[in-house]
Write a protein that holds these residues in place. Structure first.
Motif, short mmCIF file in Angstrom:
data_model
loop_
_atom_site.label_atom_id
_atom_site.label_comp_id
_atom_site.label_asym_id
_atom_site.label_seq_id
_atom_site.Cartn_x
_atom_site.Cartn_y
_atom_site.Cartn_z
N UNK A 88 0.93 -1.17 -0.15
CA UNK A 88 0.03 0.25 -0.01
C UNK A 88 0.99 1.24 0.18
N UNK A 89 1.86 1.27 0.79
CA UNK A 89 2.79 2.64 0.85
C UNK A 89 3.46 2.57 -0.40
N UNK A 90 3.99 1.41 -0.86
CA UNK A 90 4.78 1.43 -2.23
C UNK A 90 4.06 2.14 -3.31
N UNK A 91 2.79 1.77 -3.64
CA UNK A 91 2.02 2.31 -4.37
C UNK A 91 1.74 3.76 -4.27
N UNK A 92 1.27 4.25 -3.02
CA UNK A 92 1.21 5.65 -2.83
C UNK A 92 2.47 6.24 -3.14
N UNK A 93 3.49 5.77 -2.80
CA UNK A 93 4.69 6.52 -2.89
C UNK A 93 5.06 6.73 -4.41
N UNK A 94 4.79 5.56 -5.17
CA UNK A 94 5.08 5.76 -6.69
C UNK A 94 4.15 6.81 -7.28
N UNK A 95 2.89 6.69 -6.99
CA UNK A 95 1.89 7.88 -7.35
C UNK A 95 2.42 9.03 -6.89
N UNK A 121 5.56 10.47 -6.49
CA UNK A 121 6.58 10.50 -7.37
C UNK A 121 6.34 11.03 -8.58
N UNK A 122 5.43 10.39 -9.19
CA UNK A 122 4.88 10.51 -10.63
C UNK A 122 4.03 11.79 -10.73
N UNK A 173 4.31 14.46 -8.44
CA UNK A 173 5.12 15.59 -8.31
C UNK A 173 5.97 15.83 -9.39
N UNK A 174 6.35 14.83 -10.22
CA UNK A 174 7.38 14.63 -11.19
C UNK A 174 6.62 15.57 -12.38
N UNK A 175 5.40 15.21 -12.58
CA UNK A 175 4.66 16.07 -13.76
C UNK A 175 4.32 17.28 -13.28
N UNK A 176 4.04 17.56 -12.06
CA UNK A 176 3.96 18.98 -11.69
C UNK A 176 5.00 19.80 -12.04
N UNK A 177 6.25 19.29 -11.63
CA UNK A 177 7.48 19.95 -11.57
C UNK A 177 7.80 20.31 -13.17
N UNK A 178 7.47 19.52 -13.93
CA UNK A 178 7.85 19.52 -15.51
C UNK A 178 6.50 20.46 -16.29
N UNK A 179 5.65 20.80 -15.40
CA UNK A 179 4.75 21.66 -16.13
C UNK A 179 4.65 23.00 -15.80
N UNK A 180 3.83 23.95 -16.34
CA UNK A 180 4.13 25.03 -16.32
C UNK A 180 3.89 25.62 -14.91
N UNK A 181 3.16 24.89 -13.97
CA UNK A 181 3.26 25.19 -12.68
C UNK A 181 4.60 25.14 -12.01
N UNK A 182 5.25 24.10 -12.26
CA UNK A 182 6.45 23.73 -11.67
C UNK A 182 7.63 24.67 -12.10
N UNK A 183 7.43 24.97 -13.50
CA UNK A 183 8.48 25.99 -14.08
C UNK A 183 8.35 27.31 -13.43
N UNK A 184 7.02 27.63 -12.95
CA UNK A 184 6.80 29.11 -12.22
C UNK A 184 7.35 29.07 -11.03
#
Length: 625
Positions: free
Chosen positions: A464-471, A473-474, A476-487
């Motif tokens: 359960x913890x592993x699944x939530x952790x993977x989600x 990371x995925x 936050x990675x998408x957010x940081x590579x988006x317009x929001x993350x770059x801002x």
């Protein structure tokens, strides 16, 4: 009525004098170097323990022990000054003083133990009575000493050559150096004076409470509040702020509620920071963090290479194999689950620290809100876990939204103080709100279930913890590579430049806090149901400090570094669980070492070794040619 009001005011003035005295020592270093010493309270505590040893072990008279403690305080100030001297950045200074905070606390616990000791009053005798208001001789002495020290400091800074030199250095160190002033000498004198003030404060605080390693924690927070209220740049303002805070919180406790008294300082702190950050008598100063990027944050130019697909698959494969290798060892699996939960929180915290470039000293409170929300939803209202966990995240991010609103006007030091106050207030609220939270008795959350499947042991909970952790990371990675993350990264690198490009500071700062709080709430839900028991003491300031150290020790902005930091900070307490002092000493020493020699965290060691090997290879190729 008059007697009650007078008694509350007199008691408040005594408490406020202590707040003001501690704040004076903090402000004198701040005015000289534009830095805040977060280890100041522990330095005062250590000096008080030294005086206690002189009194009890060496049987010295009180006056001799008092003077001996002041000499020790001065020497301690010089030692700490020399330790942090190589640190140039504001963020590095905060990290270094937090590390020293840990080290001093560990040493005090190791030498004198963690039990509380009574400390004798400076004066003993019958209290005075004026118009029915009782004033103890010790409280009167505290007030007189505080006012006297403020007057002496005023005369010192206005009429002595050393004081004038210190004022000049605080205004412009470069110009002062050109005028022949020894800036290093001035800084050393500043730390000596600050240390002596801390020693006096500790000796006055100890009789009002008990002597133990954490006795100055609440006074440090109240001192920050007093300094913010009066103004970090004004000595009279600091004293007025301390006295006002003492009186106001006493009046709140006497006429409104004792429960509200414990959180009043935080409420006042946030209000003052949002309305007038420079305080009542202070001058408008540069907001720390406006133009500097905390050491150890990820580069925004994209030069840092990410993990390859093969590396990700290898790590995922190892994570999937681990529970089967240790299926019969619940201790190892419990440890692995704890690492996963802390990773979820650390990844969210990294958005504020590594990418927004600010500090949060109260993230344990977000964890607490998520934990209590999830537990209460299941225990009191029968909400299933698959709804309680996301609900915990959303309620926590709502709190993060309101805290993020304060971040619109605050930055660096002031934001760190605001989050520090938030971290101190939430456990007190949970403790006092016992009708809902069960107070100090805590709650016992049930094992989570999804449908008919129950996560009732460490092996099942791991996945359960592993699944939530993977989600996590995925996402936050998408957010940081988006317009929001770059801002968010642009605001960290240059707020003025980002705003000139049309990026709204208020919008993206609040978003960073909301996202970070959401993942902390999710981590809190998992934590509550894994450990099976939660209480307010699980989420104190020390826990927030541990979370920040996980990030900074490993390397903010780097998943591998964050993982290394989380493993280290989680493993050490489990390995040396029977020695609290050794745990804190290892934490503090590791953080100080990394701050001084590897500002980028453990992750930067790999980069530095690679650069050295690359340079050696180039030199060899030139020699061969």
């Amino acid at each position: 009525m008059f007697v009650t009001l007078g008694q509350l005011i007199v008691s408040g003035l005594a408490s406020g004098s202590l707040y003001a005295l501690v704040a004076l020592g903090i402000v004198i270093v701040y005015k000289a170097s534009n830095r805040v010493n977060f280890a100041y309270g522990q330095m005062a505590m250590l000096s008080t323990f030294f005086a206690y040893s002189l009194l009890t072990r060496f049987k010295l008279p009180y006056a001799a022990a008092f003077l001996g403690a002041l000499v020790f305080s001065a020497l301690l100030g010089v030692i700490v000054r020399n330790i942090v001297r190589p640190v140039k950045s504001e963020s590095g200074f905060i990290m270094a003083t937090l590390a020293i905070y840990m080290i001093i606390t560990a040493l005090a616990g190791w030498i004198w133990g963690w039990d509380a000791f009574p400390f004798p009053d400076m004066l003993s005798g019958e209290p005075l009575s004026v118009l029915g208001v009782v004033i103890s001789q010790n409280n009167l002495l505290i007030f007189i000493i505080t006012i006297t020290l403020m007057m002496l400091m005023y005369l010192f800074f206005k009429y002595t050559m050393t004081g004038i030199a210190m004022r000049a250095v605080s205004q412009n160190p470069v110009a002062s150096r050109l005028m022949g002033i020894s800036v290093d000498k001035v800084f050393t004198i500043t730390w000596i004076i600050s240390g002596v003030l801390g020693g006096i404060a500790g000796l006055l605080v100890a009789p009002t409470t008990f002597l133990e390693p954490n006795m100055m924690a609440i006074f440090l927070f109240k001192a920050f509040t007093a300094a913010v209220l009066g103004g970090f740049t004004s000595y009279p303002g600091v004293v007025i702020g301390g006295l006002s805070l003492g009186v106001l919180e006493n009046l709140v406790g006497g006429y409104l509620s004792n429960e509200l008294k414990s959180t009043f300082a935080f409420i006042l702190l946030v209000v003052v920071l949002c309305i007038r950050p420079e305080g009542l008598l202070g001058n408008r100063v540069r907001m720390l963090g406006k133009s500097s990027v905390p050491e150890g944050t990820v580069e925004s130019n994209g030069n840092r290479a990410g993990w390859t697909t093969l590396q990700k698959l290898v790590v995922l494969g190892l994570a999937l194999i681990l529970p089967f290798l240790f299926r019969q060892n619940s201790y190892v699996l419990y440890f692995a689950n704890l690492i996963g939960i802390y990773m979820i929180l650390a990844v969210g915290l990294d958005i504020i620290v590594g990418y927004l470039g600010q500090f949060s000293l109260g993230h344990a409170s977000f964890l607490a809100i998520g934990a209590y929300t999830s537990a209460l939803l299941m225990l009191k209202w029968g909400i299933p876990f698959w709804l309680a966990m996301p609900a915990a995240g959303f309620i926590t991010c709502l709190v993060g939204f309101f805290l993020g609103l304060s971040a619109i006007r605050l930055s660096g030091l002031y934001l760190a103080i605001a989050t520090f106050g938030f971290g101190a207030a939430v456990p007190q609220i949970l403790l006092k709100w016992d009708g809902l939270t069960n107070g100090a008795m805590g709650l016992k959350p049930p094992h989570p279930t999804i449908g008919l499947f129950a996560f009732d042991n460490e092996f099942k909970f791991y996945f359960l913890v592993l699944v939530v952790l993977i989600i996590t990371i995925m996402v936050t990675s998408n957010i940081l590579h988006s317009k929001t993350g770059r801002a968010i990264i642009a605001l960290r690198d240059s707020e003025a430049g980002a705003e000139a490009m049309g990026i709204r500071l208020s919008k993206y700062r609040v978003m960073a806090f909301v996202i970070s709080a959401f993942f902390a709430g999710i981590a809190g839900s998992l934590y509550a149901h894994m450990v099976g028991f939660i209480s307010p003491s699980d989420f104190n300031d020390w826990t927030s400090l541990i979370f920040l150290c996980m990030l900074l020790l490993g390397g903010a902005g780097n998943i591998a570094g964050v993982l290394a930091g989380v493993i280290f900070m989680t493993a050490v307490p489990l390995i040396v669980s029977d020695n609290k002092s050794l745990t804190m000493l290892l934490f503090g020493t590791a953080l100080l070492f990394v701050t001084l020699f590897f500002p980028g965290g453990l992750a930067s060691i790999y980069d530095q070794v690679g650069n050295i090997l690359h340079k050696i290879k180039i030199k060899r190729s030139k020699v061969t040619f």
